[in-house]
Write an enzyme that holds these catalytic residues in place. Structure first.
Site, PDB file in Angstrom:
ATOM      1  N   ARG A   1      11.957  14.620  -4.343  1.00  7.30           N
ATOM      2  CA  ARG A   1      11.349  15.676  -5.395  1.00  7.30           C
ATOM      3  C   ARG A   1      12.012  17.043  -4.933  1.00  7.30           C
ATOM      4  O   ARG A   1      12.146  17.593  -5.311  1.00  7.30           O
ATOM      5  CB  ARG A   1      10.120  15.750  -4.532  1.00  7.30           C
ATOM      6  CG  ARG A   1       9.244  14.369  -5.240  1.00  7.30           C
ATOM      7  CD  ARG A   1       7.744  14.220  -4.284  1.00  7.30           C
ATOM      8  NE  ARG A   1       7.676  15.732  -5.295  1.00  7.30           N
ATOM      9  CZ  ARG A   1       5.770  15.626  -5.105  1.00  7.30           C
ATOM     10  NH1 ARG A   1       5.211  15.052  -4.511  1.00  7.30           N
ATOM     11  NH2 ARG A   1       5.529  16.487  -6.146  1.00  7.30           N
TER      12      ARG A   1
ATOM     13  N   CYS B   1       4.575  21.986   0.481  1.00 11.61           N
ATOM     14  CA  CYS B   1       5.100  20.440  -0.959  1.00 11.61           C
ATOM     15  C   CYS B   1       4.579  20.924  -2.040  1.00 11.61           C
ATOM     16  O   CYS B   1       4.604  21.431  -2.490  1.00 11.61           O
ATOM     17  CB  CYS B   1       3.517  19.493   0.398  1.00 11.61           C
ATOM     18  SG  CYS B   1       1.878  19.737   0.095  1.00 11.61           S
TER      19      CYS B   1
END
Length: 274
Positions: A178, A231
């Protein structure tokens, strides 16, 4: 700040002692807002109460990201409903080594609300079962409401503008896929904040699902005089901050909106690659 972790055997002793902690079950499943309560209802640690990721540990999703911080008044009401008070120890747990909602609860209670004694069950519900601990089903006894009104520490977190203009180290707690932009299963834009360093929250744990030894974490965690953790939506970033606490290192600040807020403004830059 107290020791941030508690082992299953230590929790068993604490529950049998004269000052048992307030137990909060933080299990959750992203994208399934009712799953956490269902897991708690089916089987939970004796005496624990459900603390919901989407309803208690976050405000409504929107411009602030998928899991923005709730309003202080709303979180205070949650703590009062659960009878959380600074003179009663608190233990939070989930079933993902703290990577999902337990670390978020720890951060909100210890770092933001300033509770002096909050710990995460190391290894989660699996460690409790491995120790031979029992589970209960159903509601149990409702907590006695409290009246604690925390003095919130808003210097524990940063907004998007401060992250954009700040020079501190940016720690990305998402997976390397990611971070690099190779995969993005949740948010509509892939990549990371320019200048960030990838430190996946899963790397804070050993193969047994418990936190690595403090000395090893101290060696592995990136070092900087000033740091901010983020995050996807400000949840697993709290696991990074918890790892610094376990290692006895100064704590990074949290960027609550994280990637899900960052990408809402096209003026904010996006980087890809390792």
């Amino acid at each position: 700040m107290s020791q941030p972790l508690i082992a299953a055997w230590e929790l068993e002793e604490a529950l049998e002692g004269g000052r048992p902690p307030r137990l909060l079950d933080c299990r959750a499943r992203l994208g399934q807002p009712d799953a956490g309560h269902g897991l708690w209802w089916k089987a939970h640690l004796p005496g624990s109460h459900h603390l919901d990721l989407d309803r208690d540990l976050a405000g409504p999703p929107g411009e602030g990201g998928r899991h923005p911080l709730p309003r202080q008044e709303a979180f205070t009401a949650t703590l009062q409903r659960l009878g959380v008070a600074p003179d009663v120890p608190v233990v939070v747990y989930d079933d993902m080594g703290g990577q999902l909602a337990a670390a978020r609860a720890w951060w909100m209670l210890a770092c933001w609300a300033g509770h002096p004694d909050v710990r995460v069950l190391d290894g989660g519900i699996q460690a409790w079962l491995g120790h031979g601990g029992e589970l209960r089903e159903g509601d149990g006894v409702a907590p006695r409401p409290g009246d604690w009104s925390p003095a919130y520490r808003d210097d524990a977190w940063m907004g998007a503008d401060a992250v954009f203009s700040g020079r501190g180290l940016k720690l990305d707690a998402r997976s390397r896929e990611r971070f690099s932009g190779e995969a993005e299963p949740i948010d509509p834009v892939a990549g990371h904040i320019p200048g960030a360093v990838c430190r996946p929250s899963a790397e804070n744990l050993g193969a047994d699902g418990r936190f690595k030894h403090p000395h090893r974490l101290a060696e592995e965690l990136p070092q900087a005089d000033e740091a901010v953790a983020y995050c996807g939506s400000g949840v697993t970033a709290c696991h990074t901050i918890l790892a610094y606490a376990v290692a006895g290192r100064p704590l990074p600040r949290l960027y609550p909106g994280s990637w899900s807020e960052w990408i809402r403004d096209p003026a904010r830059p996006v980087a890809t690659g390792a």
